[in-house]
Design an enzyme around this catalytic site. Structure first.
Site, short mmCIF file in Angstrom:
data_model
loop_
_atom_site.label_atom_id
_atom_site.label_comp_id
_atom_site.label_asym_id
_atom_site.label_seq_id
_atom_site.Cartn_x
_atom_site.Cartn_y
_atom_site.Cartn_z
N ARG A 174 -0.11 7.08 -1.02
CA ARG A 174 -1.11 6.28 -1.74
C ARG A 174 -2.18 7.13 -2.42
O ARG A 174 -3.33 6.70 -2.57
CB ARG A 174 -1.77 5.24 -0.80
CG ARG A 174 -0.79 4.29 -0.13
CD ARG A 174 -0.06 3.40 -1.12
NE ARG A 174 0.94 2.58 -0.44
CZ ARG A 174 2.23 2.89 -0.35
NH1 ARG A 174 2.69 3.99 -0.92
NH2 ARG A 174 3.07 2.09 0.26
N SER A 225 -2.46 -4.92 0.54
CA SER A 225 -2.70 -4.29 1.84
C SER A 225 -4.11 -3.70 1.89
O SER A 225 -4.52 -2.98 0.98
CB SER A 225 -1.69 -3.17 2.08
OG SER A 225 -0.38 -3.70 2.12
N GLU A 295 -6.96 1.12 2.32
CA GLU A 295 -6.11 1.40 1.15
C GLU A 295 -6.72 0.72 -0.06
O GLU A 295 -6.69 1.25 -1.17
CB GLU A 295 -4.69 0.86 1.40
CG GLU A 295 -3.75 1.05 0.23
CD GLU A 295 -2.33 0.62 0.56
OE1 GLU A 295 -1.70 -0.04 -0.29
OE2 GLU A 295 -1.83 0.94 1.65
#
EC number: 1.3.1.98
Length: 303
Positions: A174, A225, A295
């Site tokens: 990520r 998320s 995130e």
């Protein structure tokens, strides 16, 4: 800001709005106003926007389709640049796909799968832009952008444009080089896909889409998320194990479908979500000694 807006308007760069509520541009439907909101109608217009921003030394920030983003209730100081349909060209040549940063990732995944190109099946249910997906190395179902990106075209704050190879993007979980080390705007990407059997590619992508619909709360506004998986653990499982599914603060609630999603259950404020994030972090740390990291990107003015 009046002079800034005047120059943007005179430059004819696309949409220009003052005090635009960013709740209109985020998938969780939360966010205060941007001082100035622009949506350039081309890469040339985007370059003009950056030139004017440099001239006036104002803060700026880029958004795509507003997923994976939490904007403060107080809004964002300076200029918010939205990469949309004006920077969304698509060219497919055999197994090579060149696509603009403003192009919808879901739309791209659907288009290439129908042409019998494999590699983007994982992205069938990710509601972001190509530029945003490259910026954060978006992924799911065991794959991510680093698996298919050949190179990315990046506009840097000083006005220069460079093609960065996959290696130069320094992808990890990520994360990419664009986030901190070399801040820039992904305006285009070249993806390397593989020819395959159209029916099986479409079926695989549909299976991934169906799985997301069954396990994630797409009936409520959400940002995707919230926490990174603290591997080898999974964020959603830890939150469920802690008994936090359904826990709410104000209009924000931890989804009863998936523990790693916070939904806007009704007129939620950004502060409600932030308080919920803080509660999850504290609870998981106390119960399991695990530090949870977000995130979702949290941006905007501090209250």
């Amino acid at each position: 800001m009046e002079q800034l807006i005047k120059e943007f308007t005179q430059a004819n760069i696309g949409k220009v709005r003052e005090k635009e509520p960013l709740a209109r541009h985020t998938t969780i439907r939360i966010g205060g106003p941007a001082d100035v909101f622009v949506e350039p109608d081309s890469i040339e217009s985007l370059k003009k926007v950056m030139e004017i921003i440099r001239k006036h030394h104002v803060n700026w920030r880029v958004i795509g389709r507003g997923s994976n983003l939490l904007v403060a209730d107080e809004g964002i100081e300076g200029v918010v640049i939205k990469l949309g349909d004006g920077i969304a060209e698509l060219t497919i040549h055999e197994e090579e796909v060149t696509v603009g940063g403003g192009y919808s990732l879901i739309k791209l995944a659907t288009t290439v799968s129908r042409q019998g190109l494999s590699g983007l099946e994982f992205a069938g249910g990710i509601p972001g832009s190509v530029g945003g997906a490259v910026y954060m190395n978006a992924g799911a179902h065991g794959s991510d952008m680093s698996h298919i990106l050949q190179k990315a075209q990046v506009l840097f704050p000083d006005g220069t444009i460079e093609w960065l190879s996959k290696e130069e993007m320094e992808f990890s979980y990520r994360t990419s080089v664009l986030q901190k080390k070399r801040p820039g705007i992904c305006i285009a990407a070249v993806l390397e896909l593989k020819k395959g059997e159209r029916e099986s590619i479409v079926a695989k992508m549909q299976k991934n889409k169906d799985y997301r619909r069954e396990t994630q709360p797409w009936d409520y506004p959400c940002a995707g998320s919230v926490f990174r998986n603290p591997l080898p653990h999974y964020a959603g499982q830890l939150i469920e194990k802690a008994g936090l599914k359904g826990y709410a603060i104000g209009g924000a609630k931890i989804s009863e479908q998936h523990g790693n999603f916070i939904v806007n259950a009704g007129n939620a404020k950004a502060q409600d979500v932030l308080d919920l994030i803080a509660h999850v972090k504290k609870t998981i740390q106390q119960l399991y000694g695990i530090e949870m990291k977000t995130e979702v990107e949290i941006i905007g003015r501090k209250s």
